[in-house]
Design an enzyme around this catalytic site. Structure first.
Site, short mmCIF file in Angstrom:
data_model
loop_
_atom_site.label_atom_id
_atom_site.label_comp_id
_atom_site.label_asym_id
_atom_site.label_seq_id
_atom_site.Cartn_x
_atom_site.Cartn_y
_atom_site.Cartn_z
N CYS A 103 -27.29 30.38 -14.04
CA CYS A 103 -26.92 30.68 -12.66
C CYS A 103 -26.19 32.01 -12.50
CB CYS A 103 -26.05 29.56 -12.09
SG CYS A 103 -24.45 29.37 -12.93
N GLU A 142 -32.48 23.38 -10.69
CA GLU A 142 -31.13 23.43 -10.10
C GLU A 142 -30.53 24.79 -10.33
OE1 GLU A 142 -26.62 22.92 -10.98
OE2 GLU A 142 -28.31 23.70 -12.16
N ARG A 202 -19.12 20.35 -5.78
CA ARG A 202 -19.96 21.33 -6.48
C ARG A 202 -21.25 21.53 -5.68
NH1 ARG A 202 -19.78 22.72 -11.85
NH2 ARG A 202 -21.65 23.57 -12.84
N ARG A 204 -24.78 23.00 -5.06
CA ARG A 204 -25.89 23.54 -5.84
C ARG A 204 -27.21 23.36 -5.08
NH1 ARG A 204 -22.29 25.62 -8.03
NH2 ARG A 204 -21.80 25.75 -10.27
#
Length: 497
Positions: A103, A142, A202, A204
């Protein structure tokens, strides 16, 4: 269904999908420490774990290396030059490609180099290569929410100063949609917060692409809505069928419609190529069918106090003072959590100190030190009972003047900014919502433990203990949790596949 676990880390995808009865048939991970944890979780029985306690480090490492060779492939880029036949000899037949690909190239906390990141930005194309040559039914990915806004960079001069600014925002995600469309997949995505399922806020982006062919599409997103299948013909005639079930959740004036064709994205409102500029067109939810794309910003809110950090904290009497911060470390943390501007030009505001325990915690990162360190406060009541600090209401405030850290450590006493009106006392709110007046010396601060990190990502006590037994260090355990995919979210999506 059978799935492969690429960029496996410590197996967030695997644990979540296996809880729904899906089966992992292949794993790929490059980081040696993550591989140790992964092997301990999924490729060792209880007897083998117990035997590891009797081995020295050299013997443990040798055992783990033998298991790695049997079960873990190391580098997805090795497939880039292989033929379909060559790959089929390594990867068995499967239904779902899973991957939380790196990421950092797309994160707002990084340099935002996107696909131009030489080390990690082009790994999506390695994914596309494997997908093209193995043709799974699903591709399940993801990444950070910044993936939806990542674009190109250019250097500008403003007020006589050079500055790198980001332009063409959203172009990276357009390229991802284009690649999946060209490979023959319809795509759905949603930005999901883990805080809907666990005490960890979180955010995402989750992407589910399905091989084209069926007349109807089973919608996966939004997870928070009960959505029905849609017919492809109906969608082509009226895209509203894709979102009419949850139209009240869509923010006004944020609905975009496009057509992906020949590596271009046509704005269906103007019938012209979309002009990527300083604002990304991609919302938190979207769907693409045969290249026809609808996306919108959706309203979502985590139920207040449904999941709390306090619920995963370890018993103080089990961990003792091992994770307590010294006064100097407390001072550094107060300084580090001031507003910051990253090298990329992205700005970050003040961070809470200590972290609140009566709500979901902020996003865990791979870096558990410096500004990103999670810190909680606690004190002992006069009767000896431990209480946590939810918020410091007065005293121990952030510093008002910019100074070098070494000056702060050497010159500023820890209570130098206590408000005079508090008569030298610090006013806090504890976990019960009570207002309490304390002396500075009565307040203690500590880091979160590695075990707490793992719990906040949906891994249980046994998972953590296994990784600890095979010799993974505390710093690596925290890093692995910070890099992991939240198990509970994967489980929720897996139930809809």
């Amino acid at each position: 269904m059978n799935f492969i676990d690429m960029f496996a880390g410590i197996g967030g995808f695997r644990k979540g999908l296996e809880s729904n009865g899906h089966q992992c048939v292949f794993s790929c991970e490059l980081d040696n420490n993550a591989i140790k944890s992964y092997i301990s979780l999924y490729h060792m029985n209880e007897e083998e774990i117990a035997s590891m306690k009797k081995l020295n480090k050299s013997e443990r490492d040798k055992t783990l290396e033998n298991l790695r060779r049997q079960h873990i492939f190391d580098d997805i880029t090795k497939f880039d030059g292989m033929s379909e036949k060559e790959i089929s000899k390594i990867i068995p037949k499967y239904d779902v490609f899973c991957g939380g690909f790196p990421c950092q190239p797309f994160s707002r906390a990084g340099r935002r180099n996107g696909f131009k990141d030489k080390n990690k930005g082009n790994l999506f194309f390695s994914i596309a290569n494997v997908v093209e040559k193995t043709r799974p039914r699903y591709v399940f990915l993801e990444n950070v929410k910044g993936l939806l806004t990542s674009g190109e960079k250019e250097e500008v001069v403003k007020n006589g100063k050079k500055r790198v600014v980001e332009i063409e925002k959203g172009k990276t995600f357009k390229e991802i949609l284009y690649e999946l469309h060209e490979l023959g997949y319809d795509v759905q995505w949603q930005m999901v917060s883990s805080g809907h399922y666990i005490a960890h806020n979180r955010e995402r982006v989750y992407i589910v692409a399905r091989k084209r062919g069926n007349k109807t599409i089973k919608r996966i997103f939004p997870l928070q809505e009960n959505v029905r299948r849609i017919n492809k013909v109906s969608f082509e005639k009226d895209t509203q069928v894709a979102y009419k079930d949850f139209i009240n959740s869509i923010k006004s004036k944020t609905l975009y419609k496009f057509k992906i064709q020949e590596n271009d994205m046509i704005d269906l409102y103007t019938n012209k190529s979309f002009n990527f500029n300083t604002k990304s067109p991609f919302g938190y939810w979207g769907i693409m069918v045969d290249g026809l794309c609808v996306t919108a910003k959706t309203k979502y809110k985590i139920a207040e106090n449904e999941f709390k950090l306090i619920d995963v904290l370890e018993d103080y009497y089990k961990i003792g003072k091992r994770y307590d911060l010294s006064e100097e470390e407390v001072l550094k943390q107060r300084y580090a959590k001031k507003a910051k501007e990253w090298k990329s030009g992205n700005k970050m505001g003040n961070m809470a100190f200590p972290d609140k325990i009566n709500k979901t915690c902020r996003t865990l990162t791979a870096n558990a030190s410096g500004r990103e360190m999670m810190v909680i406060g606690y004190y002992f009541h006069e009767d000896g009972e431990l209480h946590y600090i939810n918020e410091i209401k007065e005293g121990l405030n952030q510093f008002n003047q910019e100074k070098e850290l070494n000056e702060l450590v050497s010159q500023c006493p820890i209570d130098s900014k206590v408000n005079n009106e508090s008569n030298g006392l610090i006013i806090i709110e504890n976990e019960l919502g009570e207002e309490v007046h304390l002396k500075k010396s009565e307040i203690k601060f500590r880091k979160l433990t590695p075990r707490e990190y793992w719990k906040l990502q949906g891994f249980d006590e046994e998972d953590f203990n296994r990784a600890k037994i095979v010799g993974v260090s505390d710093s690596q355990l925290k890093k692995q949790a910070g890099n992991a995919v939240t198990v509970d979210v994967i489980k929720a999506i897996g139930e809809r596949l």
